[in-house]
Design a protein around this motif. Structure first.
Motif, mmCIF file in Angstrom:
data_model
loop_
_atom_site.group_PDB
_atom_site.id
_atom_site.type_symbol
_atom_site.label_atom_id
_atom_site.label_comp_id
_atom_site.label_asym_id
_atom_site.label_seq_id
_atom_site.Cartn_x
_atom_site.Cartn_y
_atom_site.Cartn_z
ATOM 1 N N ARG A 215 0.937 -1.454 -0.186
ATOM 2 C CA ARG A 215 0.395 0.386 -0.533
ATOM 3 C C ARG A 215 1.108 1.676 0.158
ATOM 4 N N THR A 216 0.842 2.211 -0.781
ATOM 5 C CA THR A 216 1.629 3.230 -1.132
ATOM 6 C C THR A 216 0.535 4.182 -0.951
ATOM 7 N N THR B 201 -0.147 1.147 -8.611
ATOM 8 C CA THR B 201 -1.646 0.682 -8.547
ATOM 9 C C THR B 201 -1.225 -0.316 -8.958
ATOM 10 N N LYS B 202 -0.214 -1.333 -9.897
ATOM 11 C CA LYS B 202 -0.460 -2.557 -9.740
ATOM 12 C C LYS B 202 0.655 -3.391 -8.940
ATOM 13 N N PHE B 203 1.143 -3.169 -8.092
ATOM 14 C CA PHE B 203 1.111 -3.194 -6.700
ATOM 15 C C PHE B 203 0.130 -3.088 -5.530
ATOM 16 N N THR C 90 -7.077 4.919 -4.964
ATOM 17 C CA THR C 90 -7.445 4.358 -4.022
ATOM 18 C C THR C 90 -7.932 5.041 -2.800
ATOM 19 N N LEU C 91 -6.885 6.313 -2.785
ATOM 20 C CA LEU C 91 -7.572 7.072 -1.767
ATOM 21 C C LEU C 91 -6.957 8.184 -2.860
ATOM 22 N N ALA D 172 8.232 -0.751 -19.769
ATOM 23 C CA ALA D 172 9.260 -1.132 -19.702
ATOM 24 C C ALA D 172 9.360 -0.481 -18.359
ATOM 25 N N VAL D 173 9.339 1.135 -17.630
ATOM 26 C CA VAL D 173 9.438 1.486 -16.148
ATOM 27 C C VAL D 173 8.875 0.799 -15.374
ATOM 28 N N SER D 174 7.969 -0.235 -15.855
ATOM 29 C CA SER D 174 7.080 -0.755 -14.533
ATOM 30 C C SER D 174 8.353 -2.043 -14.515
#
Length: 416
Positions: free
Chosen positions: A7-8, A35-37, A60-61, A397-399
Motif C-alpha cells: 500500500r503506497t 497501482t500495479k502493486f 484508491t484514496l 518498460a519502466v514498471s
C-alpha cells in the motif's frame, strides 16, 4: 518472481491529473505504476489558483488539500521567518500549512500505507509528520536540484543574494531527504553519479526513468489529432514544451527567441515557433506580441494538439537533469527532434538514428533545415525514435525497473 503487494501513499504538489507538464507526467507515471502493486493513496497540496477534481483514475484514496493564504498576521510572520532558514524556501513554505499537516496525519492513520513516496523536494516540510510513523520513504528526485541553479553576474546584488540563499536551502533540503529515504529514485545514471558527487554515499539509489503511456500519443503519430485553430499549416512549425518557471527551460526559450528563430525565419519566412507550457515570463510574452509567428500559449489543457501542429521539436537545453520527457513525448508522437547533447542526456537515443544532436545554435538551425528539406530523414528518425520510446520508455518498460526496487523494500519488511 511474484509481484510484491504494498500500500503506497504518494505525497506531492499540485493535482497530478491530467498531467500537463514534465513533472506531472512523471508523478502520474509513478502513481499509475504503483497501482500495479496494490492500493495507492495520493495526498496533494495546491494553491488557490487551481481547481480540484473529485477523483483520480485507478487511485484508491485521493486527498487534495488547498493551501490558502495565511489567515492571521502571526501565521504570516511564522511562514516568512521559516523562509530564511537554512532549510527554508519560498516555494516550499507556500506549499505548507499546519492544517494540511494535520490532514496528512489523519490520512496516514486511516489509509495505513506500507510505504510513502515523496515527489521532489518541495514537500519537505511534511517530513516530520511522516517520520512519526517510521514508514519507509522513497524520495523521487526529478532533478539534482542543487545543480539546477545558474548564477549570473548581470543580476542585481539583491537577486544574487536571494539566488545563492535558495541554492543553499535546496541543497540542505535535498541532502536531508536523500539520507532520510529508504530509497532514492532518479531519472538516469547521470543523475545517480551527480547525486553521489554532491552528497556522498547514498544507501540505495534506483534509476526509474521517465516514461510515457505511449498509446496516448497514437492520435498524433497517426495524424488523427485535431490541430489548434490557426496552426493547421504545420510544415514549418517547430515546438519547445515545458514549464517555464524552471530556469533551464526559460534559458532554452530565450535561445529559441533570440538566436534560433531569427536564423530560421530568414531561410523560411513562413516558419513558426511554438512555446507551449505554463509560466511564460515577460520576455517571452513581449516577443510574442512583437512577432506574430512566435506563439506563446501559457498553460494549455492538452499538449497533443500542439505536438500535432509541429513538424520538428527543438530542445536547446544547456543545463538541468533528469530524463527528457519533452523528447520522449515528441518520439511517441512521431515528431522528429533536434537537441543539444545536454537536452538528450540520460536517453538511449543516438545521433543520426533517433534524433539529431547539435550543440551550437547555428548547428541546431542547420539540423532543423535538414529535417525540413529531407522528408526521408525525418521519417527515418521518427520511426526509429518511436520504436525506442515504445521498447525502453513505455510505462510497461519502466514498471519492469520499479518491480525490483519495491521487492527490495518488501524484503526489508520481512527481514525486519
Amino acid at each position: 518472481m511474484n509481484k510484491p503487494s504494498i500500500r503506497t501513499l504518494v505525497i506531492t504538489r499540485e493535482i497530478p491529473y491530467p498531467p500537463m507538464n514534465g513533472y506531472l507526467l512523471r508523478n502520474w507515471q509513478n502513481i499509475s505504476i504503483m497501482t500495479k502493486f496494490g492500493a495507492v493513496g495520493v495526498f496533494a497540496t495546491f494553491d488557490s489558483k487551481q481547481n480540484s477534481i473529485d477523483s483520480l483514475p485507478g487511485v484508491t484514496l485521493w486527498h487534495p488539500c488547498k493551501i490558502n493564504k495565511p489567515s492571521s498576521f502571526g501565521e504570516t510572520v511564522k511562514r516568512l521567518s521559516w523562509r530564511i532558514r537554512p532549510s527554508g524556501d519560498l516555494f516550499v513554505y507556500r506549499l505548507y500549512s499546519q492544517t494540511a499537516a494535520q490532514e496528512l496525519e489523519e490520512v496516514i492513520k486511516n489509509f495505513q500505507p506500507d510505504l510513502l513516496i515523496f515527489e521532489e523536494i518541495w514537500m519537505y516540510r511534511y517530513l516530520p509528520v511522516v517520520k512519526k510513523y517510521k514508514l519507509p520513504i522513497i524520495f523521487d528526485n526529478h532533478n539534482v536540484e542543487a545543480l539546477t541553479k545558474k548564477f549570473s553576474s548581470n543580476q542585481s546584488w539583491f537577486s544574487q543574494i536571494k539566488e545563492k540563499l535558495q541554492f543553499f536551502q535546496h541543497k540542505n533540503i535535498e541532502r536531508e531527504l536523500t539520507h532520510q529515504a529508504k530509497q532514492v529514485w532518479v531519472c538516469s545514471e547521470e543523475d545517480t553519479h551527480l547525486l553521489q558527487e554532491v552528497y556522498g554515499k547514498v544507501s540505495d539509489i534506483r534509476v526509474v526513468p521517465n516514461g510515457l503511456n505511449v498509446a496516448n500519443y497514437d492520435s498524433v503519430r497517426l495524424g488523427k489529432c485535431s490541430l489548434p485553430e490557426g496552426l493547421e499549416e504545420k510544415q514549418r512549425n517547430f515546438i519547445f514544451m515545458g514549464n517555464f518557471a524552471y530556469p533551464p527551460n526559460r534559458e532554452a526559450a530565450e535561445l529559441l527567441i533570440n538566436e534560433i528563430y531569427p536564423q530560421l525565419s530568414k531561410i523560411y519566412p513562413d516558419c513558426r515557433l511554438l512555446l507551449v507550457g505554463q509560466n511564460p515570463n515577460q520576455f517571452m510574452r513581449e516577443a510574442a506580441n512583437k512577432e506574430p509567428r512566435i506563439i506563446v500559449t501559457g498553460r494549455v489543457p492538452e499538449v497533443l494538439p500542439y505536438l500535432a501542429a509541429a513538424s520538428v521539436a527543438v530542445i536547446p537545453l544547456l543545463q538541468g537533469g533528469g530524463t527528457r520527457l519533452k523528447i520522449l513525448e515528441a518520439f511517441a508522437a512521431g515528431c522528429p527532434v533536434v537537441s543539444t547533447a545536454k537536452g538528450a542526456e540520460g536517453l538511449k537515443a543516438k545521433d543520426g538514428e533517433h534524433l539529431l544532436i547539435r550543440d551550437q545554435m547555428d548547428e541546431i538551425v542547420a539540423g532543423v533545415s535538414q529535417i525540413w528539406s529531407e522528408p526521408n530523414l525525418a521519417e527515418k528518425l521518427a520511426n526509429s525514435a518511436y520504436e525506442l520510446v515504445k521498447n525502453e520508455y513505455s510505462w510497461e518498460a519502466v514498471s519492469r525497473q520499479v518491480e525490483p526496487a519495491i521487492s527490495a523494500i518488501v524484503s526489508g519488511f520481512t527481514q525486519g
